[in-house]
Write a protein that holds these residues in place. Structure first.
Motif: not given
Length: 508
Positions: A370-373, A403-405, A473-474
Protein backbone atom coordinates in the motif's frame (compact mmCIF):
# COMPACT_ATOMS: atom_id res chain seq x y z
CA UNK A 1 -2.27 62.21 115.81
CA UNK A 2 -4.56 59.25 115.03
CA UNK A 3 -2.97 56.79 112.57
CA UNK A 4 -5.62 55.76 110.00
CA UNK A 5 -3.26 53.34 108.29
CA UNK A 6 -2.84 51.45 111.58
CA UNK A 7 -6.62 51.28 111.89
CA UNK A 8 -7.09 50.05 108.29
CA UNK A 9 -4.46 47.44 108.89
CA UNK A 10 -6.46 45.94 111.76
CA UNK A 11 -9.90 45.67 110.18
CA UNK A 12 -11.01 42.53 108.26
CA UNK A 13 -12.06 44.50 105.16
CA UNK A 14 -9.93 45.17 102.10
CA UNK A 15 -9.26 48.92 101.70
CA UNK A 16 -7.56 50.16 98.52
CA UNK A 17 -7.01 53.78 97.48
CA UNK A 18 -6.54 54.68 93.79
CA UNK A 19 -5.59 57.93 92.14
CA UNK A 20 -6.70 58.77 88.60
CA UNK A 21 -4.18 58.68 85.78
CA UNK A 22 -4.60 60.74 82.55
CA UNK A 23 -8.06 62.07 83.36
CA UNK A 24 -9.41 58.75 84.57
CA UNK A 25 -8.30 56.49 81.69
CA UNK A 26 -6.83 54.22 84.37
CA UNK A 27 -6.29 54.31 88.11
CA UNK A 28 -3.16 53.53 90.14
CA UNK A 29 -2.95 51.97 93.61
CA UNK A 30 -1.49 54.42 96.13
CA UNK A 31 -2.49 52.48 99.27
CA UNK A 32 -3.73 48.97 100.07
CA UNK A 33 -4.15 47.50 103.55
CA UNK A 34 -3.06 44.01 104.58
CA UNK A 35 -6.52 42.50 104.11
CA UNK A 36 -6.65 43.99 100.60
CA UNK A 37 -3.26 42.45 99.84
CA UNK A 38 -4.57 39.08 100.97
CA UNK A 39 -7.68 39.39 98.81
CA UNK A 40 -5.52 40.41 95.85
CA UNK A 41 -3.09 37.57 96.44
CA UNK A 42 -0.05 39.67 97.48
CA UNK A 43 2.41 38.74 100.21
CA UNK A 44 2.15 40.48 103.59
CA UNK A 45 4.29 43.62 103.61
CA UNK A 46 4.74 43.53 99.81
CA UNK A 47 4.68 46.92 98.09
CA UNK A 48 1.82 47.30 95.62
CA UNK A 49 1.81 49.95 92.87
CA UNK A 50 -0.39 48.27 90.27
CA UNK A 51 -2.77 49.96 87.84
CA UNK A 52 -6.45 49.10 88.10
CA UNK A 53 -6.51 47.38 84.67
CA UNK A 54 -3.67 45.10 85.79
CA UNK A 55 -4.87 44.45 89.32
CA UNK A 56 -8.40 43.49 88.20
CA UNK A 57 -8.05 42.39 84.54
CA UNK A 58 -11.61 40.98 84.25
CA UNK A 59 -14.95 41.33 85.99
CA UNK A 60 -17.96 39.05 85.99
CA UNK A 61 -20.73 41.48 85.15
CA UNK A 62 -19.12 44.70 83.87
CA UNK A 63 -15.55 46.01 83.32
CA UNK A 64 -14.45 47.32 86.71
CA UNK A 65 -12.84 50.39 85.18
CA UNK A 66 -16.34 51.48 84.04
CA UNK A 67 -17.46 51.55 87.68
CA UNK A 68 -14.42 53.61 88.65
CA UNK A 69 -15.00 56.11 85.85
CA UNK A 70 -18.66 56.51 86.82
CA UNK A 71 -17.82 57.07 90.51
CA UNK A 72 -15.04 59.49 89.54
CA UNK A 73 -17.43 61.43 87.26
CA UNK A 74 -20.60 61.47 89.40
CA UNK A 75 -19.23 61.15 92.93
CA UNK A 76 -21.95 58.58 93.72
CA UNK A 77 -20.91 55.34 95.46
CA UNK A 78 -21.22 52.17 93.37
CA UNK A 79 -21.65 48.57 94.43
CA UNK A 80 -19.22 46.17 92.87
CA UNK A 81 -19.74 42.40 92.66
CA UNK A 82 -17.61 39.45 91.74
CA UNK A 83 -14.30 41.06 90.84
CA UNK A 84 -11.68 38.41 89.87
CA UNK A 85 -8.49 39.33 91.68
CA UNK A 86 -4.97 39.79 90.38
CA UNK A 87 -2.93 36.58 90.18
CA UNK A 88 -5.69 34.15 91.10
CA UNK A 89 -9.12 34.17 89.46
CA UNK A 90 -10.55 31.72 92.01
CA UNK A 91 -10.63 34.61 94.58
CA UNK A 92 -13.63 36.95 94.21
CA UNK A 93 -14.56 40.23 95.87
CA UNK A 94 -17.66 42.34 96.32
CA UNK A 95 -18.05 45.74 97.99
CA UNK A 96 -18.38 49.50 97.28
CA UNK A 97 -16.51 52.32 95.60
CA UNK A 98 -16.32 55.90 96.98
CA UNK A 99 -14.78 59.12 95.69
CA UNK A 100 -12.88 61.39 98.07
CA UNK A 101 -12.83 65.16 97.73
CA UNK A 102 -9.26 64.86 96.50
CA UNK A 103 -10.45 62.78 93.54
CA UNK A 104 -9.05 59.53 94.89
CA UNK A 105 -11.23 56.41 94.63
CA UNK A 106 -11.51 54.15 97.69
CA UNK A 107 -12.69 50.55 97.36
CA UNK A 108 -14.05 48.66 100.35
CA UNK A 109 -14.25 44.95 99.54
CA UNK A 110 -14.75 41.60 101.18
CA UNK A 111 -13.98 38.13 99.88
CA UNK A 112 -16.92 35.91 98.87
CA UNK A 113 -17.42 32.19 99.18
CA UNK A 114 -18.27 29.90 96.26
CA UNK A 115 -21.94 29.69 97.28
CA UNK A 116 -22.24 33.47 97.31
CA UNK A 117 -20.50 33.70 93.95
CA UNK A 118 -23.01 31.28 92.41
CA UNK A 119 -25.88 33.20 93.99
CA UNK A 120 -24.73 36.51 92.49
CA UNK A 121 -23.84 34.99 89.12
CA UNK A 122 -27.04 32.99 88.65
CA UNK A 123 -29.25 35.81 87.25
CA UNK A 124 -26.48 36.85 84.88
CA UNK A 125 -25.91 33.26 83.76
CA UNK A 126 -29.63 32.85 83.08
CA UNK A 127 -29.61 36.10 81.12
CA UNK A 128 -26.61 35.00 79.06
CA UNK A 129 -28.15 31.55 78.40
CA UNK A 130 -31.44 33.11 77.28
CA UNK A 131 -29.58 35.54 75.00
CA UNK A 132 -27.74 32.67 73.35
CA UNK A 133 -30.96 30.72 72.76
CA UNK A 134 -32.82 33.75 71.39
CA UNK A 135 -30.08 34.61 68.91
CA UNK A 136 -29.74 31.04 67.64
CA UNK A 137 -30.91 30.71 63.98
CA UNK A 138 -32.95 27.59 64.77
CA UNK A 139 -36.11 27.05 66.79
CA UNK A 140 -35.56 25.75 70.34
CA UNK A 141 -38.18 24.90 72.94
CA UNK A 142 -38.85 22.69 75.96
CA UNK A 143 -42.06 21.11 77.25
CA UNK A 144 -43.17 18.95 80.13
CA UNK A 145 -44.36 15.35 79.85
CA UNK A 146 -47.98 16.49 79.28
CA UNK A 147 -47.02 18.58 76.25
CA UNK A 148 -47.28 22.06 77.79
CA UNK A 149 -44.51 24.34 76.57
CA UNK A 150 -42.18 25.68 79.25
CA UNK A 151 -39.79 27.64 77.04
CA UNK A 152 -39.62 28.78 73.44
CA UNK A 153 -36.92 30.93 71.84
CA UNK A 154 -37.33 34.02 69.69
CA UNK A 155 -36.40 32.34 66.38
CA UNK A 156 -39.23 29.83 66.75
CA UNK A 157 -41.76 32.50 67.72
CA UNK A 158 -40.78 34.74 64.80
CA UNK A 159 -40.97 31.91 62.27
CA UNK A 160 -44.38 30.65 63.37
CA UNK A 161 -45.75 34.12 64.07
CA UNK A 162 -46.96 33.25 67.59
CA UNK A 163 -45.82 35.16 70.66
CA UNK A 164 -43.99 33.51 73.54
CA UNK A 165 -46.89 34.38 75.87
CA UNK A 166 -49.32 32.60 73.56
CA UNK A 167 -47.09 29.55 73.29
CA UNK A 168 -46.77 29.24 77.07
CA UNK A 169 -50.45 29.88 77.81
CA UNK A 170 -51.96 26.88 76.00
CA UNK A 171 -51.94 23.27 77.17
CA UNK A 172 -50.92 21.74 73.83
CA UNK A 173 -50.65 22.13 70.07
CA UNK A 174 -54.37 21.96 69.25
CA UNK A 175 -55.02 25.68 69.54
CA UNK A 176 -51.71 26.64 67.87
CA UNK A 177 -51.51 24.54 64.70
CA UNK A 178 -53.96 23.15 62.13
CA UNK A 179 -55.48 19.83 63.32
CA UNK A 180 -53.34 17.58 61.07
CA UNK A 181 -50.13 19.36 62.13
CA UNK A 182 -51.09 19.21 65.83
CA UNK A 183 -51.87 15.49 65.57
CA UNK A 184 -48.55 14.76 63.86
CA UNK A 185 -46.63 16.73 66.50
CA UNK A 186 -48.34 14.85 69.34
CA UNK A 187 -47.45 11.52 67.71
CA UNK A 188 -43.79 12.52 67.46
CA UNK A 189 -43.93 13.67 71.13
CA UNK A 190 -45.12 10.22 72.19
CA UNK A 191 -42.40 8.51 70.14
CA UNK A 192 -39.70 10.78 71.58
CA UNK A 193 -40.88 10.16 75.17
CA UNK A 194 -40.72 6.39 74.63
CA UNK A 195 -37.25 6.12 73.14
CA UNK A 196 -33.97 7.05 74.75
CA UNK A 197 -32.41 8.42 71.56
CA UNK A 198 -33.34 11.66 69.75
CA UNK A 199 -36.44 11.34 67.56
CA UNK A 200 -36.43 12.89 64.07
CA UNK A 201 -39.52 13.88 62.10
CA UNK A 202 -40.60 16.22 59.31
CA UNK A 203 -43.59 18.47 59.90
CA UNK A 204 -45.39 20.80 57.49
CA UNK A 205 -45.89 23.98 59.53
CA UNK A 206 -47.40 27.27 58.29
CA UNK A 207 -44.99 30.22 58.67
CA UNK A 208 -45.62 33.95 58.80
CA UNK A 209 -44.69 34.29 55.10
CA UNK A 210 -47.95 32.52 54.21
CA UNK A 211 -46.23 29.33 53.03
CA UNK A 212 -46.24 25.87 54.55
CA UNK A 213 -42.62 24.99 55.34
CA UNK A 214 -40.98 21.59 55.64
CA UNK A 215 -39.43 21.61 59.12
CA UNK A 216 -37.01 19.02 60.46
CA UNK A 217 -37.74 18.52 64.18
CA UNK A 218 -35.46 16.70 66.62
CA UNK A 219 -36.91 15.89 70.05
CA UNK A 220 -34.96 14.48 72.98
CA UNK A 221 -36.51 13.43 76.27
CA UNK A 222 -35.24 14.94 79.52
CA UNK A 223 -34.84 12.63 82.53
CA UNK A 224 -34.32 13.21 86.23
CA UNK A 225 -32.88 10.51 88.48
CA UNK A 226 -35.55 11.01 91.12
CA UNK A 227 -38.59 11.94 89.02
CA UNK A 228 -38.00 9.94 85.80
CA UNK A 229 -38.97 11.47 82.45
CA UNK A 230 -39.56 15.19 82.91
CA UNK A 231 -40.38 16.22 79.36
CA UNK A 232 -38.80 17.04 76.01
CA UNK A 233 -36.31 19.47 74.50
CA UNK A 234 -36.81 20.17 70.81
CA UNK A 235 -35.00 21.95 68.00
CA UNK A 236 -36.40 22.76 64.57
CA UNK A 237 -34.65 23.53 61.31
CA UNK A 238 -36.39 24.93 58.23
CA UNK A 239 -35.54 22.54 55.39
CA UNK A 240 -37.87 24.05 52.77
CA UNK A 241 -35.20 25.56 50.51
CA UNK A 242 -32.98 22.49 50.78
CA UNK A 243 -35.81 20.10 49.94
CA UNK A 244 -36.97 22.28 47.05
CA UNK A 245 -33.42 22.28 45.69
CA UNK A 246 -33.31 18.47 46.02
CA UNK A 247 -36.64 18.12 44.20
CA UNK A 248 -35.38 20.34 41.37
CA UNK A 249 -32.20 18.28 41.21
CA UNK A 250 -34.23 15.07 41.01
CA UNK A 251 -36.28 16.53 38.16
CA UNK A 252 -33.09 17.47 36.34
CA UNK A 253 -31.66 14.00 36.94
CA UNK A 254 -34.81 12.38 35.52
CA UNK A 255 -34.28 14.18 32.22
CA UNK A 256 -30.50 14.10 32.31
CA UNK A 257 -30.21 10.51 31.11
CA UNK A 258 -32.40 11.24 28.09
CA UNK A 259 -30.45 14.39 27.32
CA UNK A 260 -27.15 12.53 27.62
CA UNK A 261 -28.43 9.83 25.25
CA UNK A 262 -29.45 12.49 22.75
CA UNK A 263 -26.04 14.15 22.95
CA UNK A 264 -24.25 10.80 22.60
CA UNK A 265 -26.34 9.95 19.54
CA UNK A 266 -25.66 13.38 18.03
CA UNK A 267 -21.94 12.95 18.70
CA UNK A 268 -22.04 9.46 17.18
CA UNK A 269 -23.72 10.77 14.05
CA UNK A 270 -21.15 13.54 13.81
CA UNK A 271 -18.31 11.03 14.15
CA UNK A 272 -19.90 8.79 11.50
CA UNK A 273 -20.18 11.77 9.18
CA UNK A 274 -16.53 12.68 9.76
CA UNK A 275 -15.58 9.04 9.33
CA UNK A 276 -17.34 8.85 5.97
CA UNK A 277 -15.87 12.19 4.93
CA UNK A 278 -12.43 10.90 5.76
CA UNK A 279 -13.17 7.76 3.78
CA UNK A 280 -14.06 9.75 0.70
CA UNK A 281 -10.93 11.85 1.06
CA UNK A 282 -8.82 8.74 1.54
CA UNK A 283 -10.50 7.02 -1.41
CA UNK A 284 -9.27 9.86 -3.61
CA UNK A 285 -5.77 9.25 -2.30
CA UNK A 286 -6.30 5.50 -2.84
CA UNK A 287 -7.21 6.01 -6.52
CA UNK A 288 -4.17 8.24 -6.91
CA UNK A 289 -2.00 5.56 -5.32
CA UNK A 290 -3.43 2.88 -7.61
CA UNK A 291 -2.71 5.01 -10.64
CA UNK A 292 0.80 5.70 -9.40
CA UNK A 293 1.41 2.06 -8.58
CA UNK A 294 0.09 0.84 -11.95
CA UNK A 295 2.00 3.37 -14.03
CA UNK A 296 5.35 1.58 -13.97
CA UNK A 297 3.97 -1.96 -14.55
CA UNK A 298 1.84 -0.70 -17.46
CA UNK A 299 4.89 0.98 -18.96
CA UNK A 300 6.77 -2.28 -18.58
CA UNK A 301 3.90 -4.19 -20.20
CA UNK A 302 3.94 -1.76 -23.13
CA UNK A 303 7.68 -2.21 -23.57
CA UNK A 304 7.28 -6.00 -23.57
CA UNK A 305 4.62 -5.79 -26.26
CA UNK A 306 6.77 -3.43 -28.35
CA UNK A 307 9.76 -5.72 -27.95
CA UNK A 308 7.69 -8.74 -29.00
CA UNK A 309 6.35 -6.88 -32.03
CA UNK A 310 9.88 -5.95 -33.13
CA UNK A 311 11.01 -9.56 -32.79
CA UNK A 312 8.06 -10.79 -34.87
CA UNK A 313 8.81 -8.22 -37.58
CA UNK A 314 12.46 -9.16 -37.69
CA UNK A 315 11.60 -12.85 -37.96
CA UNK A 316 8.82 -12.16 -40.46
CA UNK A 317 6.11 -13.24 -38.07
CA UNK A 318 7.94 -16.32 -36.91
CA UNK A 319 8.87 -15.57 -33.34
CA UNK A 320 10.85 -18.12 -31.40
CA UNK A 321 8.96 -20.30 -28.97
CA UNK A 322 11.23 -19.26 -26.14
CA UNK A 323 10.41 -15.57 -26.82
CA UNK A 324 6.69 -16.30 -26.54
CA UNK A 325 7.14 -18.20 -23.28
CA UNK A 326 9.20 -15.38 -21.76
CA UNK A 327 6.71 -12.78 -23.03
CA UNK A 328 3.81 -14.76 -21.58
CA UNK A 329 5.57 -15.22 -18.21
CA UNK A 330 6.45 -11.53 -17.89
CA UNK A 331 2.97 -10.40 -18.84
CA UNK A 332 1.35 -12.86 -16.41
CA UNK A 333 3.59 -11.61 -13.57
CA UNK A 334 2.72 -7.99 -14.29
CA UNK A 335 -1.01 -8.71 -14.60
CA UNK A 336 -0.94 -10.63 -11.29
CA UNK A 337 0.80 -7.68 -9.64
CA UNK A 338 -1.87 -5.33 -10.94
CA UNK A 339 -4.60 -7.67 -9.65
CA UNK A 340 -2.98 -7.95 -6.20
CA UNK A 341 -2.74 -4.19 -6.00
CA UNK A 342 -6.48 -3.88 -6.71
CA UNK A 343 -7.24 -6.47 -4.00
CA UNK A 344 -5.13 -4.64 -1.43
CA UNK A 345 -6.95 -1.39 -2.04
CA UNK A 346 -10.39 -3.01 -2.51
CA UNK A 347 -10.38 -4.41 1.03
CA UNK A 348 -8.76 -1.29 2.49
CA UNK A 349 -12.00 -0.05 4.13
CA UNK A 350 -13.90 -3.31 4.29
CA UNK A 351 -14.31 -5.17 7.58
CA UNK A 352 -14.41 -8.85 6.66
CA UNK A 353 -16.90 -11.18 8.31
CA UNK A 354 -15.72 -13.88 10.66
CA UNK A 355 -12.78 -13.74 13.04
CA UNK A 356 -12.05 -10.15 14.08
CA UNK A 357 -8.42 -10.83 15.03
CA UNK A 358 -5.29 -10.74 12.91
CA UNK A 359 -1.54 -11.21 13.12
CA UNK A 360 0.84 -8.31 12.75
CA UNK A 361 2.82 -10.07 9.98
CA UNK A 362 -0.28 -9.95 7.75
CA UNK A 363 -0.55 -6.22 8.41
CA UNK A 364 3.13 -5.72 7.61
CA UNK A 365 2.91 -7.51 4.25
CA UNK A 366 -0.18 -5.59 3.19
CA UNK A 367 1.30 -2.27 4.26
CA UNK A 368 4.33 -2.81 2.03
CA UNK A 369 2.15 -2.94 -1.08
CA UNK A 370 0.00 0.00 0.00
CA UNK A 371 2.69 2.48 0.88
CA UNK A 372 5.64 1.69 -1.34
CA UNK A 373 4.29 3.62 -4.33
CA UNK A 374 3.68 6.86 -2.42
CA UNK A 375 6.46 6.52 0.15
CA UNK A 376 9.17 5.16 -2.12
CA UNK A 377 7.97 7.39 -4.91
CA UNK A 378 9.04 10.33 -2.80
CA UNK A 379 12.44 8.68 -2.25
CA UNK A 380 11.63 7.97 1.40
CA UNK A 381 13.03 4.87 3.07
CA UNK A 382 10.48 2.78 4.93
CA UNK A 383 11.71 0.57 7.82
CA UNK A 384 9.48 -1.81 9.70
CA UNK A 385 9.97 -4.23 12.60
CA UNK A 386 6.69 -5.58 13.98
CA UNK A 387 6.71 -8.38 16.53
CA UNK A 388 4.22 -10.97 15.32
CA UNK A 389 1.42 -10.82 17.93
CA UNK A 390 -2.31 -11.47 17.53
CA UNK A 391 -4.41 -8.32 17.85
CA UNK A 392 -8.15 -8.04 18.51
CA UNK A 393 -9.97 -6.04 15.84
CA UNK A 394 -10.04 -5.76 12.07
CA UNK A 395 -6.81 -5.58 10.13
CA UNK A 396 -8.01 -2.90 7.71
CA UNK A 397 -8.93 -0.52 10.54
CA UNK A 398 -5.40 -0.54 11.92
CA UNK A 399 -4.06 -0.42 8.37
CA UNK A 400 -6.07 2.75 7.74
CA UNK A 401 -4.78 4.34 10.96
CA UNK A 402 -1.14 3.59 10.07
CA UNK A 403 -1.56 4.77 6.46
CA UNK A 404 -2.77 8.12 7.87
CA UNK A 405 0.37 8.33 10.03
CA UNK A 406 2.64 7.41 7.08
CA UNK A 407 0.96 9.99 4.86
CA UNK A 408 1.36 12.63 7.55
CA UNK A 409 5.05 11.73 7.99
CA UNK A 410 5.71 11.71 4.24
CA UNK A 411 4.17 15.19 3.86
CA UNK A 412 6.35 16.52 6.72
CA UNK A 413 9.50 15.09 5.11
CA UNK A 414 8.58 16.49 1.70
CA UNK A 415 7.50 19.93 2.94
CA UNK A 416 10.66 20.36 5.04
CA UNK A 417 12.93 19.41 2.13
CA UNK A 418 14.51 16.41 3.86
CA UNK A 419 16.55 14.57 1.18
CA UNK A 420 17.12 11.25 2.95
CA UNK A 421 13.65 10.76 4.42
CA UNK A 422 13.05 7.83 6.74
CA UNK A 423 9.84 6.49 8.30
CA UNK A 424 10.26 3.78 10.93
CA UNK A 425 7.51 1.58 12.34
CA UNK A 426 8.32 -0.58 15.37
CA UNK A 427 5.96 -2.85 17.30
CA UNK A 428 6.59 -4.90 20.44
CA UNK A 429 4.91 -6.04 23.66
CA UNK A 430 5.11 -3.84 26.76
CA UNK A 431 3.38 -5.51 29.67
CA UNK A 432 -0.08 -6.55 28.51
CA UNK A 433 -0.21 -4.02 25.65
CA UNK A 434 1.17 -4.05 22.13
CA UNK A 435 2.98 -0.77 21.49
CA UNK A 436 3.51 0.59 17.98
CA UNK A 437 5.78 3.56 17.37
CA UNK A 438 5.81 5.45 14.06
CA UNK A 439 8.75 7.89 13.81
CA UNK A 440 10.09 10.09 11.03
CA UNK A 441 12.90 12.58 10.43
CA UNK A 442 10.65 15.32 9.10
CA UNK A 443 11.56 17.91 11.72
CA UNK A 444 8.73 17.35 14.19
CA UNK A 445 5.57 19.30 15.07
CA UNK A 446 5.57 22.86 16.36
CA UNK A 447 5.02 23.25 20.10
CA UNK A 448 2.13 25.65 19.49
CA UNK A 449 0.12 23.10 17.49
CA UNK A 450 1.21 19.69 18.79
CA UNK A 451 -1.77 19.59 21.19
CA UNK A 452 -4.19 20.23 18.30
CA UNK A 453 -3.09 17.64 15.73
CA UNK A 454 -5.86 15.20 16.74
CA UNK A 455 -8.60 17.84 16.50
CA UNK A 456 -11.07 17.44 13.59
CA UNK A 457 -10.44 19.67 10.57
CA UNK A 458 -7.09 20.82 11.93
CA UNK A 459 -4.47 20.86 9.17
CA UNK A 460 -1.32 22.79 8.32
CA UNK A 461 -1.72 21.96 4.63
CA UNK A 462 -3.62 23.96 2.06
CA UNK A 463 -7.32 23.08 1.94
CA UNK A 464 -6.83 21.63 -1.54
CA UNK A 465 -4.26 19.19 -0.19
CA UNK A 466 -5.81 17.96 3.06
CA UNK A 467 -9.05 17.74 5.02
CA UNK A 468 -7.62 17.82 8.55
CA UNK A 469 -9.38 14.52 9.36
CA UNK A 470 -6.55 12.01 8.99
CA UNK A 471 -5.07 12.18 12.49
CA UNK A 472 -8.50 12.77 14.04
CA UNK A 473 -9.83 9.57 12.46
CA UNK A 474 -6.65 7.72 13.42
CA UNK A 475 -7.34 8.63 17.07
CA UNK A 476 -11.00 7.58 16.75
CA UNK A 477 -10.01 4.22 15.22
CA UNK A 478 -7.42 3.45 17.90
CA UNK A 479 -9.72 4.44 20.80
CA UNK A 480 -13.07 3.14 19.53
CA UNK A 481 -12.12 0.14 17.36
CA UNK A 482 -9.21 -1.16 19.46
CA UNK A 483 -9.87 0.28 22.97
CA UNK A 484 -6.38 1.72 22.85
CA UNK A 485 -4.66 5.10 23.02
CA UNK A 486 -2.45 7.27 20.83
CA UNK A 487 -0.07 10.09 21.76
CA UNK A 488 2.44 12.24 19.92
CA UNK A 489 5.77 13.73 20.99
CA UNK A 490 8.83 15.17 19.28
CA UNK A 491 12.24 13.52 19.37
CA UNK A 492 15.57 14.77 18.01
CA UNK A 493 14.70 14.16 14.34
CA UNK A 494 10.95 14.43 14.02
CA UNK A 495 7.55 13.34 15.32
CA UNK A 496 6.93 10.14 17.28
CA UNK A 497 3.42 8.67 17.39
CA UNK A 498 2.91 5.99 20.07
CA UNK A 499 -0.06 3.58 19.86
CA UNK A 500 -1.03 1.24 22.70
CA UNK A 501 -3.61 -1.47 22.02
CA UNK A 502 -4.62 -4.66 23.86
CA UNK A 503 -3.65 -8.03 22.44
CA UNK A 504 -5.91 -11.00 21.66
CA UNK A 505 -5.64 -14.58 22.83
CA UNK A 506 -4.04 -17.13 20.55
CA UNK A 507 -0.71 -17.53 18.84
CA UNK A 508 0.18 -16.43 15.33
Amino acid sequence: MFNFEELFGLIDVGITVFEPIAQGDDFKVVYINEKGKTLCHFEKGEAVAEALSTLFPVNATRPLIDFFKEVYRTGKPQEITLVPCFGQTSLWQEGYLYRLSSGHIVSRCMGVQEERAREIMAPNERLTFRTILDTAPIGIWSQDATGRLQFVNKAFCDAIGISEERFLSVPHYESLYPPEVAQSCMCSDAAALEQGEPHLSYEKIPFTDGRVHDVLIVKTRVEDESHGVMGLVGISLDMTEKLEAERKLEAINRTLEARISEEIEASRQKDNMLYQQNKFAAMGEMISNIAHQWRQPLNTLGLLMTDMSVKMMMNRGKALESDFELFQSNCSEIIQYLSDTIDDFRFYYQEKNGDNTFCMKDLETSLQNLVKSSIMGNRIRYETDLENIRIGGYLNNLKQALINLYSNAANAIKNNGVEAGVIRCRGAMEGSDYVIEVCDNGGGIGNTIIDKVFDPYFTTRHKSQGTGLGLYMTKQIIEQKFNGSIAVTNDEQGARFTIRIPTAAGAC
